[in-house]
Design a protein around this motif. Sequence first.
Motif, PDB file in Angstrom:
ATOM      1  N   GLU A 254       0.963  -1.076  -0.197  1.00 57.64           N
ATOM      2  CA  GLU A 254       0.135   0.256   0.155  1.00 57.64           C
ATOM      3  C   GLU A 254       0.944   1.092  -0.143  1.00 57.64           C
ATOM      4  OE1 GLU A 254      -3.956  -1.840   0.362  1.00 57.64           O
ATOM      5  OE2 GLU A 254      -3.148   0.050  -0.368  1.00 57.64           O
ATOM      6  N   ILE A 255       0.402   2.410  -0.039  1.00 56.92           N
ATOM      7  CA  ILE A 255       1.010   3.542   0.058  1.00 56.92           C
ATOM      8  C   ILE A 255       0.810   4.369   1.347  1.00 56.92           C
ATOM      9  CG2 ILE A 255       1.247   6.010  -1.115  1.00 56.92           C
ATOM     10  CD1 ILE A 255       1.931   3.529  -2.909  1.00 56.92           C
ATOM     11  N   TRP A 256       1.842   4.689   1.982  1.00 58.20           N
ATOM     12  CA  TRP A 256       1.797   5.193   3.305  1.00 58.20           C
ATOM     13  C   TRP A 256       2.619   6.614   3.284  1.00 58.20           C
ATOM     14  CZ3 TRP A 256       1.487   2.391   8.183  1.00 58.20           C
ATOM     15  CH2 TRP A 256       1.134   1.168   8.159  1.00 58.20           C
ATOM     16  N   LEU A 257       2.172   7.386   4.343  1.00 60.70           N
ATOM     17  CA  LEU A 257       2.669   8.823   4.341  1.00 60.70           C
ATOM     18  C   LEU A 257       3.666   8.808   5.645  1.00 60.70           C
ATOM     19  CD1 LEU A 257       2.724  11.710   3.197  1.00 60.70           C
ATOM     20  CD2 LEU A 257       0.580  12.373   4.438  1.00 60.70           C
ATOM     21  N   LEU A 258       4.598   9.343   5.499  1.00 57.47           N
ATOM     22  CA  LEU A 258       5.567   9.946   6.803  1.00 57.47           C
ATOM     23  C   LEU A 258       5.484  11.115   6.864  1.00 57.47           C
ATOM     24  CD1 LEU A 258       7.575   8.734   8.971  1.00 57.47           C
ATOM     25  CD2 LEU A 258       9.389   8.968   7.290  1.00 57.47           C
ATOM     26  N   GLU A 259       4.964  11.542   8.072  1.00 57.77           N
ATOM     27  CA  GLU A 259       4.784  13.192   8.416  1.00 57.77           C
ATOM     28  C   GLU A 259       6.139  13.501   9.498  1.00 57.77           C
ATOM     29  OE1 GLU A 259       0.720  12.457   9.053  1.00 57.77           O
ATOM     30  OE2 GLU A 259       0.294  13.922   7.743  1.00 57.77           O
ATOM     31  N   LEU A 260       6.707  14.172   9.007  1.00 57.07           N
ATOM     32  CA  LEU A 260       7.866  14.642  10.021  1.00 57.07           C
ATOM     33  C   LEU A 260       7.679  16.148  10.265  1.00 57.07           C
ATOM     34  CD1 LEU A 260      10.780  13.134   7.857  1.00 57.07           C
ATOM     35  CD2 LEU A 260       9.706  12.012   9.912  1.00 57.07           C
ATOM     36  N   ASN A 261       6.565  16.335  10.804  1.00 54.49           N
ATOM     37  CA  ASN A 261       6.589  17.816  11.619  1.00 54.49           C
ATOM     38  C   ASN A 261       7.003  17.726  13.021  1.00 54.49           C
ATOM     39  OD1 ASN A 261       5.075  18.639   9.173  1.00 54.49           O
ATOM     40  ND2 ASN A 261       3.679  17.120   9.492  1.00 54.49           N
ATOM     41  N   SER A 262       6.270  18.374  13.878  1.00 53.34           N
ATOM     42  CA  SER A 262       6.581  18.370  15.201  1.00 53.34           C
ATOM     43  C   SER A 262       6.973  17.241  15.880  1.00 53.34           C
ATOM     44  CB  SER A 262       5.675  18.981  16.198  1.00 53.34           C
ATOM     45  OG  SER A 262       4.381  18.259  16.163  1.00 53.34           O
ATOM     46  N   GLU A 263       6.262  16.160  15.257  1.00 58.38           N
ATOM     47  CA  GLU A 263       6.558  14.644  15.702  1.00 58.38           C
ATOM     48  C   GLU A 263       6.433  13.588  14.331  1.00 58.38           C
ATOM     49  OE1 GLU A 263       3.735  14.176  19.164  1.00 58.38           O
ATOM     50  OE2 GLU A 263       2.575  13.240  17.735  1.00 58.38           O
TER      51      GLU A 263
END
Length: 657
Positions: free
Chosen positions: A373-382
């Motif tokens: 599947e397609i995932w999203l890695l979010e590197l904001n505050s955490e």
Amino acid sequence: MSKQEKYVSPEDIYDLQFPSDPQISPDGKKVIFVKKWIHKKEQKYYSNLYSVDTVRGTVVQFTRGEQKDIKPRWNRNGKQLLFIRSTQNKSELLSFYGGLGEPMPLISLEDGDIQDLAFSPDDKWVAVLIQKYDVSGEDRKKEPLKRDIDRLFYRLDGEGFRQKRAVQLFIVKSRGGRLIPITDVPRDVTDFAWNHDGTGIYYVTNDHEDPDRHMDEESIFFYSLKEKRHVRIEKPAGPIGWVQADPEGKYLYFAGHFKPGHSWGAVNSEIQQLHLETGEIHSLTASLDRTTDMVTLGDITPSFVKQKALFQTSEDLLFTVSSEGANPLFKFNILSGEITPLLDGPECVVSFSMSRDGKNIAVHLAQMERPDEIWLLELNSEKHFRRITFLNDEYMSSISCNVPEEYHIPSDNAVIQSWVLKPPGFNSKKKYPLLLQIHGGPRAQYGYTWFHEMQVFAAAGFVVLYTNPQGSQGYGHAFADAITGKWAEPAMNDLMAAVDYILELGFVDPEQCFVTGGSYGGYMTNWVISHTNRFKGAVTQRSICDLSSFFGTSDTGWDLEADFHDVPWKNPELYKKWSPITYADQIDTPLCIIHSENDLRCPVEQAEQLFVRLKYDKKPVRLVLFPEESHGLSRGGRPDRRVERLKLMLEEFRVKS
Ligand SMILES: CSCC[C@H](NC(C)=O)C(=O)N[C@@H](C)C(=O)N[C@@H](CO)C(=O)O
């Protein structure tokens, strides 16, 4: 069977969705990805583009139709999206501008194949790789009067006889215009990258005076658009997987190593940093002792995907490696040299792309729990990692299957990472038949992918054991190199140690053990049954039985010299010693030989030799040939033949179990 009791079947490949190549928009709000699907009636694979809104989660089909839409690429301001469309008679570079209306053709070819593209840093230009055909139109559909072969590397599995005209680099204005040739080199341009300010393009080609005997000695050139000049970038001899410029214009990065003459995959491909002024080269990943090649094998997850390192900031470079069944995502800080894991769980980052601010990363993820599947890695505050497609959820909710259990099995002086997939409804008090699966390569790895074939055999009641014996990649150079010059050892010991270990656990019937494998895995299947009679049945697929004839009939057979440090006509005894057919007298295990008639990697003569050798001696042997298919039958062959292959194997093993 009730809904929950439906188990994985060979036909389920028609129900699976195959997402890949997620490209996140510069603002991080949208991910365009490729979704391959099977047209059951036509028995063909097509692919369309889909779009996911990363905030609302909505998925929209972006392109429709029976064609192959691939390689979606955003420009830097996110207003233009390009992609390659291939149909029966045409290869096009299509452009969406502003996300509106129908895509417009930037390039439309009937006499060639567009293979890759990249926007220039200022978005004004697009660089493309194109292979022009030797012949086009109707002539392409006819067989030639004769084939005049003048090069060693004259065929390639899956393609057939190679075009005499090499893949070349061109540029075209991103809003349209004339296709401008950049290279005219004798061998394929295999990768390219714009430099930091768009004044030139780095590209990779093999300009060795004897390129087919030195396929792992590739060169990097820089073409200056202003001076219209090609300059070689000096580096030691070795293969190059990809090139990448840095945003500051100080370094050039590339994947490769400087030990040519080693067998494919036996030496780690490392990320090299080349100082453009001093020419000094430094490996960023040597300390990991892992290859940056994506060599995790699967039948749903694509292998050998080219994923370049990408700059998250001017000093942070994100990259993946193959390691212990996984493909982790790491960050390398150029100033400190520190390597930080971003994703390093039991999962495979097959490919990824990044938003402009580097804070949102779209990932094509493979796991054992579910198909890709397609995932999203979010590197904001955490850090937040979430799935953004659910393409196979409906299928997964309709079936019952287990997740493989991991074991680390001692063998000789190594530890063999292994997985055991148990049948649905497993009962530890019962004794189950065992199927030992052996992967090919050999420098590849099984790993954290959802493997349809393994699930099919578990669903049929087998305990499926699959391992990474010595010779596999993913465990460092020494582990991959351990079989060099021998091929079957110490892999044989590792495989038998794994079977012994699982038998000790008490839930496998020692009288009901079966073995199978493809390519090098088929070679090892042939080796195993010619050196032990402990298996009740075997299916050898796209296998190798005779290394001497393989040397001259495989499309890359002469690569064996890198493994055996000699050639068959100078050292026939060595090649005979490590060829399973030498020991055919000892084969008594009932054997089914499966082979594709158009397999150019392990040609069908390998199957024919073994079949005749055993049939002649009235040994229990069966030969099943798949017309038209290439080496990749089990992963990308005509769908009905992929299904038939699995049903045939089930029949083979069920009859004996
Ligand atoms: C990482 S394996 C693919 C490269 C290898 N090529 C050479 C020149 O050795 C190869 O094709 N090996 C085959 C003999 C093989 O075992 N292929 C495997 C993996 O692709 C297979 O399952 O077909």
